[in-house]
Design a protein around this motif. Sequence first.
Motif, PDB file in Angstrom:
ATOM      1  N   VAL A  75       0.456  96.807 -18.698  1.00  0.00           N
ATOM      2  CA  VAL A  75       0.027  97.650 -17.697  1.00  0.00           C
ATOM      3  C   VAL A  75      -0.059  96.813 -16.415  1.00  0.00           C
ATOM      4  CG1 VAL A  75      -1.738  99.074 -16.608  1.00  0.00           C
ATOM      5  CG2 VAL A  75      -0.964  99.330 -18.988  1.00  0.00           C
ATOM      6  N   PHE A  76      -1.109  95.761 -16.462  1.00  0.00           N
ATOM      7  CA  PHE A  76      -1.592  95.039 -15.446  1.00  0.00           C
ATOM      8  C   PHE A  76      -0.463  94.008 -14.877  1.00  0.00           C
ATOM      9  CE2 PHE A  76      -3.621  91.317 -13.441  1.00  0.00           C
ATOM     10  CZ  PHE A  76      -4.311  91.857 -12.654  1.00  0.00           C
ATOM     11  N   TRP A  77      -0.022  93.195 -15.665  1.00  0.00           N
ATOM     12  CA  TRP A  77       0.992  92.114 -15.168  1.00  0.00           C
ATOM     13  C   TRP A  77       2.347  92.692 -14.736  1.00  0.00           C
ATOM     14  CZ3 TRP A  77      -0.621  88.687 -20.092  1.00  0.00           C
ATOM     15  CH2 TRP A  77      -1.689  88.169 -19.858  1.00  0.00           C
ATOM     16  N   PRO A  78       2.832  93.555 -15.491  1.00  0.00           N
ATOM     17  CA  PRO A  78       4.293  94.000 -15.046  1.00  0.00           C
ATOM     18  C   PRO A  78       3.902  94.937 -13.765  1.00  0.00           C
ATOM     19  CG  PRO A  78       4.049  94.464 -17.317  1.00  0.00           C
ATOM     20  CD  PRO A  78       2.623  93.976 -16.953  1.00  0.00           C
ATOM     21  N   GLY A  79       2.935  95.766 -13.637  1.00  0.00           N
ATOM     22  CA  GLY A  79       2.857  96.357 -12.597  1.00  0.00           C
ATOM     23  C   GLY A  79       2.515  95.750 -11.038  1.00  0.00           C
ATOM     24  N   SER A  80       1.550  94.886 -11.565  1.00  0.00           N
ATOM     25  CA  SER A  80       1.350  93.755 -10.333  1.00  0.00           C
ATOM     26  C   SER A  80       2.440  92.994  -9.564  1.00  0.00           C
ATOM     27  CB  SER A  80       0.221  92.875 -10.639  1.00  0.00           C
ATOM     28  OG  SER A  80      -0.858  93.427 -10.918  1.00  0.00           O
ATOM     29  N   PHE A  81       3.300  92.522 -10.675  1.00  0.00           N
ATOM     30  CA  PHE A  81       4.376  91.794 -10.243  1.00  0.00           C
ATOM     31  C   PHE A  81       5.525  92.809  -9.547  1.00  0.00           C
ATOM     32  CE2 PHE A  81       9.021  90.148 -11.182  1.00  0.00           C
ATOM     33  CZ  PHE A  81       8.857  89.088 -10.460  1.00  0.00           C
ATOM     34  N   ILE A  82       5.598  93.887 -10.108  1.00  0.00           N
ATOM     35  CA  ILE A  82       6.896  94.864  -9.374  1.00  0.00           C
ATOM     36  C   ILE A  82       6.108  95.315  -8.080  1.00  0.00           C
ATOM     37  CG2 ILE A  82       7.691  97.204  -9.758  1.00  0.00           C
ATOM     38  CD1 ILE A  82       7.938  96.708 -12.663  1.00  0.00           C
ATOM     39  N   ASN A  87       6.705  95.499  -2.427  1.00  0.00           N
ATOM     40  CA  ASN A  87       6.035  95.282  -1.239  1.00  0.00           C
ATOM     41  C   ASN A  87       6.818  94.145  -0.364  1.00  0.00           C
ATOM     42  OD1 ASN A  87       4.133  96.904  -1.573  1.00  0.00           O
ATOM     43  ND2 ASN A  87       2.785  95.567  -2.210  1.00  0.00           N
ATOM     44  N   ALA A  88       7.492  93.034  -0.976  1.00  0.00           N
ATOM     45  CA  ALA A  88       8.253  91.931  -0.199  1.00  0.00           C
ATOM     46  C   ALA A  88       9.746  92.464   0.095  1.00  0.00           C
ATOM     47  CB  ALA A  88       8.387  90.911  -1.244  1.00  0.00           C
ATOM     48  N   SER A  90      10.122  95.727   0.855  1.00  0.00           N
ATOM     49  CA  SER A  90       9.948  96.798   1.998  1.00  0.00           C
ATOM     50  C   SER A  90       9.916  95.872   3.247  1.00  0.00           C
ATOM     51  CB  SER A  90       8.892  97.432   1.630  1.00  0.00           C
ATOM     52  OG  SER A  90       8.913  98.290   0.471  1.00  0.00           O
ATOM     53  N   THR A  91       8.765  94.843   3.209  1.00  0.00           N
ATOM     54  CA  THR A  91       8.494  94.020   4.479  1.00  0.00           C
ATOM     55  C   THR A  91       9.931  93.357   4.875  1.00  0.00           C
ATOM     56  OG1 THR A  91       6.605  93.737   3.539  1.00  0.00           O
ATOM     57  CG2 THR A  91       7.386  92.374   5.273  1.00  0.00           C
ATOM     58  N   ALA A  92      10.837  92.902   3.880  1.00  0.00           N
ATOM     59  CA  ALA A  92      12.040  92.203   4.466  1.00  0.00           C
ATOM     60  C   ALA A  92      13.146  93.339   5.057  1.00  0.00           C
ATOM     61  CB  ALA A  92      12.735  91.500   3.081  1.00  0.00           C
ATOM     62  N   LEU A  93      13.213  94.496   4.601  1.00  0.00           N
ATOM     63  CA  LEU A  93      13.747  95.634   4.982  1.00  0.00           C
ATOM     64  C   LEU A  93      13.379  95.921   6.571  1.00  0.00           C
ATOM     65  CD1 LEU A  93      14.668  97.529   1.951  1.00  0.00           C
ATOM     66  CD2 LEU A  93      16.379  96.236   3.343  1.00  0.00           C
ATOM     67  N   ALA A  94      12.183  96.224   6.720  1.00  0.00           N
ATOM     68  CA  ALA A  94      11.325  96.486   7.786  1.00  0.00           C
ATOM     69  C   ALA A  94      11.910  95.593   8.853  1.00  0.00           C
ATOM     70  CB  ALA A  94       9.917  96.688   7.644  1.00  0.00           C
ATOM     71  N   LEU A  95      11.783  94.394   8.580  1.00  0.00           N
ATOM     72  CA  LEU A  95      11.992  93.356   9.680  1.00  0.00           C
ATOM     73  C   LEU A  95      13.474  93.089   9.893  1.00  0.00           C
ATOM     74  CD1 LEU A  95       9.612  90.532   8.211  1.00  0.00           C
ATOM     75  CD2 LEU A  95       9.273  92.051  10.135  1.00  0.00           C
ATOM     76  N   GLY A  96      14.452  93.259   8.946  1.00  0.00           N
ATOM     77  CA  GLY A  96      15.732  93.024   9.061  1.00  0.00           C
ATOM     78  C   GLY A  96      16.583  94.433   9.552  1.00  0.00           C
TER      79      GLY A  96
END
Length: 96
Positions: A75-82, A87-88, A90-96
């Motif tokens: 639960v914790f590790w895979p969910g946090s990584f994904i 988020n990264a 989504s941010t990259a697509l919003a900037l580019g």
Amino acid sequence: LRYMGYANEVGESFVAFLPVWGVPATYGVAALYVLADTLDKGKKAYDGEADEDQKVKRGAIVTLDTFTWQMLASVFWPGSFIRCVVNATSTALALG
């Protein structure tokens, strides 16, 4: 039953396409898997202990160990990584 443990990972991956309650629901499904696996392993350890005086201790140790590692590993590790990757991206697509 085992695939229920991956529900939160699917939820995190498709967060943009799910309703507001979607991701928390997938975490609930994954937590149910962890609880079911924990109870199963704890009962097997309890039933498998030959020494009557050690049954409760053995069952409790296995139950706590299973719950801790399943919550972290399923639960914790895979969910946090994904979540970080989504988020990264989504941010990259919003900037580019």
